[in-house]
Each structure stands twice: as C-alpha cells, then as structure tokens.
Motif scaffolding. Structure first.
Motif, short mmCIF file in Angstrom:
data_model
loop_
_atom_site.label_atom_id
_atom_site.label_comp_id
_atom_site.label_asym_id
_atom_site.label_seq_id
_atom_site.Cartn_x
_atom_site.Cartn_y
_atom_site.Cartn_z
N ASP A 280 -0.13 8.93 -3.75
CA ASP A 280 -0.80 7.48 -3.67
C ASP A 280 0.25 6.36 -3.68
O ASP A 280 0.06 5.55 -3.08
CB ASP A 280 -1.83 7.56 -4.57
CG ASP A 280 -3.10 8.46 -4.24
OD1 ASP A 280 -3.36 8.87 -3.30
OD2 ASP A 280 -3.93 8.49 -5.31
N ASP A 281 1.22 6.76 -4.60
CA ASP A 281 2.39 5.67 -4.56
C ASP A 281 2.94 5.49 -3.21
O ASP A 281 3.29 4.43 -2.75
CB ASP A 281 3.29 5.84 -5.64
CG ASP A 281 2.68 5.90 -7.22
OD1 ASP A 281 1.61 5.41 -7.29
OD2 ASP A 281 3.42 6.21 -8.21
N ILE A 282 3.36 6.64 -2.56
CA ILE A 282 3.96 6.52 -1.35
C ILE A 282 3.20 5.92 -0.40
O ILE A 282 3.59 4.85 0.29
CB ILE A 282 4.35 8.10 -0.79
CG1 ILE A 282 5.28 8.92 -1.73
CG2 ILE A 282 4.83 7.91 0.61
CD1 ILE A 282 5.45 10.28 -1.30
N ALA A 283 1.95 6.10 -0.59
CA ALA A 283 1.09 5.23 0.74
C ALA A 283 0.96 3.73 0.25
O ALA A 283 0.99 3.05 1.13
CB ALA A 283 -0.34 6.14 0.83
N ARG A 284 0.85 3.43 -0.97
CA ARG A 284 0.73 2.17 -1.35
C ARG A 284 2.10 1.35 -1.09
O ARG A 284 2.05 0.29 -0.75
CB ARG A 284 0.64 2.27 -3.03
CG ARG A 284 0.69 0.56 -3.41
CD ARG A 284 0.04 0.78 -4.95
NE ARG A 284 1.10 1.69 -5.69
CZ ARG A 284 2.36 1.32 -6.23
NH1 ARG A 284 2.81 0.18 -6.09
NH2 ARG A 284 3.14 2.07 -6.88
N LEU A 285 3.19 1.95 -1.29
CA LEU A 285 4.53 1.31 -1.16
C LEU A 285 4.99 1.18 0.56
O LEU A 285 5.84 0.42 0.78
CB LEU A 285 5.45 1.91 -1.84
CG LEU A 285 5.41 1.63 -3.28
CD1 LEU A 285 6.36 2.49 -4.07
CD2 LEU A 285 5.65 0.04 -3.75
N ALA A 286 4.47 2.15 1.25
CA ALA A 286 4.90 2.36 2.76
C ALA A 286 4.94 1.04 3.36
O ALA A 286 5.78 0.58 4.08
CB ALA A 286 4.00 3.52 3.28
N PRO A 287 3.94 0.15 3.41
CA PRO A 287 3.84 -1.13 3.97
C PRO A 287 5.13 -2.01 3.79
O PRO A 287 5.47 -2.87 4.59
CB PRO A 287 2.61 -1.76 3.80
CG PRO A 287 1.58 -0.68 3.25
CD PRO A 287 2.60 0.35 2.89
#
Length: 333
Positions: A280-287
């Motif tokens: 979830d952290d990866i998806a949150r920071l990707a943008p």
C-alpha cells in the motif's frame, strides 16, 4: 567464449548461453577494487535488425539479490528487446571476498555503473530505445537515476517491480529513527545494525524450501546479509527524495501486490503476498515519481512479482505487455 563488440568483450555468463557478461571496473573505495557486472541476452525476435534488436531493457535487482530470472529475459526477448541486467557493486556476480556485501554509502554512487551500462547499450551495442526495469531496492535506485538523468534522453521508459519507496516499519520508527540512523551512517557507516532479514521470504521462493525457483543461495542467502548503518542512511535519504517528489520525465509503470504480510514465522500467505515491503505504501508513493505514472496492483503477487505463481505471472506479463505497447509501440529493429 569471448564476444567482442567494439572495445567490449563479453564472456559466457554463469547462466550459460545465450547469456554473456562483462565486469565493469569502477573507482576503488576504502575496501579496495570494485566492479559491477553487466549481463546480456540477445533478442529472439526474427524481425529484429541484423546483429540484434535496436531496443533494450536494463534490469536492476533488489537487496540481497542478483539477476537469475531468465523467464523475465525471455519475455523481453520474445518482444524484440535485447536484455541486459546489472549486478551492482558488491552484489551477486560483483561481490568479492574483501567487500562488505551489498554496502553503499550513497545511492548516487550507482550512477557510475548505470552510466557505463547505458553507454554500452546505446553507444557500443547500438540501441536507440532503452527501458529501465528495477525491482525493490533496484526500483528505488532506478527511479532516482531516471530523475537525475531527466531531460537527457537517457531512459525512454521505467518499469518498477515492488520498488523500495518506503521502509516497512511503523511511522514512529521511520520518523524518529531517521536522525539516529543518519548520525550512525556518518560516524560508523559500516556498523552492523541488529535487524536481520526474515529468512522466510527466500524460503517461499527457493525450491529447496517451499518455493519452485532455483538460484544461488550464496548470492541470495535466506538469512540475508548484514544491514549497515551507512546503507540504511543512504536508503532513507533516497526515500525522502521520493516523498518530496521526483521529476522522472519518461512513462513509468509501477506494479505492487494488493496485500502484504509481516511475520517472523512461516505463513502460507507469503506465497501470495508481499512479504518484504508494504504494498500500500508503494501504491501511495508511486504518483510522486513523475507526471506519467501508471500503477497496477497484482492480486496474489509476491514481493518479486515475476516470481509469483504461474497464473499470477501471466497477469503480470499481460499488464506489462499492454503498457509496453502503449508507451513503446512498434516492432524492434
């Protein structure tokens, strides 16, 4: 057997043909001589230009890792991409007895081997399109490199497989611990931290345990390698740059599992979740990587997504193929 391309001699790799590799001498550090290793596998696309494809992919591995995922190379080669993989300094093929395994004091130092690999791929082997593919720590390294090389046409597209954009630790530890780690990193950079890796991730992968993959346990040991204060401080500095926002100017694809598992004991969930990072952290920071980021969540994906179960790998490669066709259209050659 040596294969000479211009001034570059590739030798048969430890994986055997069709893989070749070459050591890239780097500037010595306080531990002595340092090298990185560039692995190459030519495209199988019959439509590729004589002597190989004009498209290439450069793969960068994760922490306690090295390149062995030949089915990933097959995927790219079948689509007309010459495949290259970089074993970074003090990792895998590049690790020497006098090295502190996997140690680096600053992630920017990897520019030396990345720049040389790109030079060989573009100038020596003659490729005009380059996809950079990073996994986990290699994903963080690749994102920061693509940011530093923005505007130069160095990288045409970036694919990140479960990139290490955030520490898998509670917020309190991430924030309050950073100054302490930073101080240790400056004063006693090679001090070993009391944070051993969980061996069950490798157990979930290797066929000698509960997995189905074959790789060298001396290069990717289940118990991992020591965590050094200087290495962790370098990771934290890189992740802070991601949180502030990067300016990667090429298309970016970020893939992550839909779920993570944090455990110190064996759990069958490790076979179908990310057992290393918080997805979830990866998806949150990707943008925050740049203006053209596509994020894809993979149900039942493990940390190294391309090592997931067969039916999951099919979905991963289908998504990657779709993205490649959208952002790097046309045949190789």
């Amino acid at each position: 057997m040596a294969i000479t391309v211009g001034a570059v001699d590739f030798l048969t790799d430890i994986l055997g043909e069709p893989y070749q590799s070459i050591d890239l001498p780097l500037a010595a550090d306080r531990e002595g001589d340092v090298v990185a290793t560039l692995v190459r596998r030519r495209s199988a696309d019959p439509g590729a230009a004589a002597g190989g494809s004009r498209r290439a992919v450069l793969y960068v591995h994760g922490f306690v890792d090295y390149f062995f995922q030949t089915h990933l190379a097959d995927f790219y080669a079948e689509r007309g991409y010459d495949f290259y993989a970089l074993d970074l300094r003090k990792y895998g093929r590049s690790l020497r007895p006098h090295h502190s395994p996997n140690y680096i004091h600053d992630l920017d130092a990897y520019d030396e081997e990345l720049d040389e690999a790109v030079r060989i791929i573009r100038e020596v082997d003659g490729h005009d399109t380059l996809l950079l593919n990073g996994h986990s720590t290699g994903g963080l390294i690749s994102a920061l490199y693509a940011d530093r090389r923005a505007g130069r046409g160095t990288i045409d597209a970036l694919f990140l497989n479960s990139p290490f954009l955030s520490l898998p630790a509670p917020l309190l530890i991430r924030t309050l611990g950073a100054p302490v780690v930073g101080l240790l990193g400056r004063l006693v950079a090679t001090r070993k931290l009391p944070a051993p890796l969980n061996p069950h991730y490798v157990h979930s992968l290797h066929r000698d345990f509960r997995g189905s993959w074959e790789f060298d346990l001396a290069l990717k040991p289940a118990e991992g390698f020591p965590l050094y204060a200087g290495w962790l401080a370098a990771i934290q500095r890189g992740q802070r740059r991601v949180r502030r926002g990067l300016g990667v100017d090429c298309p970016v694809l970020v893939m992550a599992s839909t779920a993570s598992t944090a455990t110190t004991e064996w759990d069958d969930a490790l076979l179908r979740t990310d057992g290393v990072l918080r997805a979830d952290d990866i998806a949150r920071l990707a943008p925050r990587l740049g203006p053209r980021v596509t994020t894809v969540r993979i149900r039942d994906g493990v940390h190294d997504l391309v090592l997931s179960m067969p039916e999951v790998r099919e979905r991963i490669f289908a998504e990657l193929d779709l993205w490649l066709r959208a952002y790097l259209p046309g045949r190789a050659g």
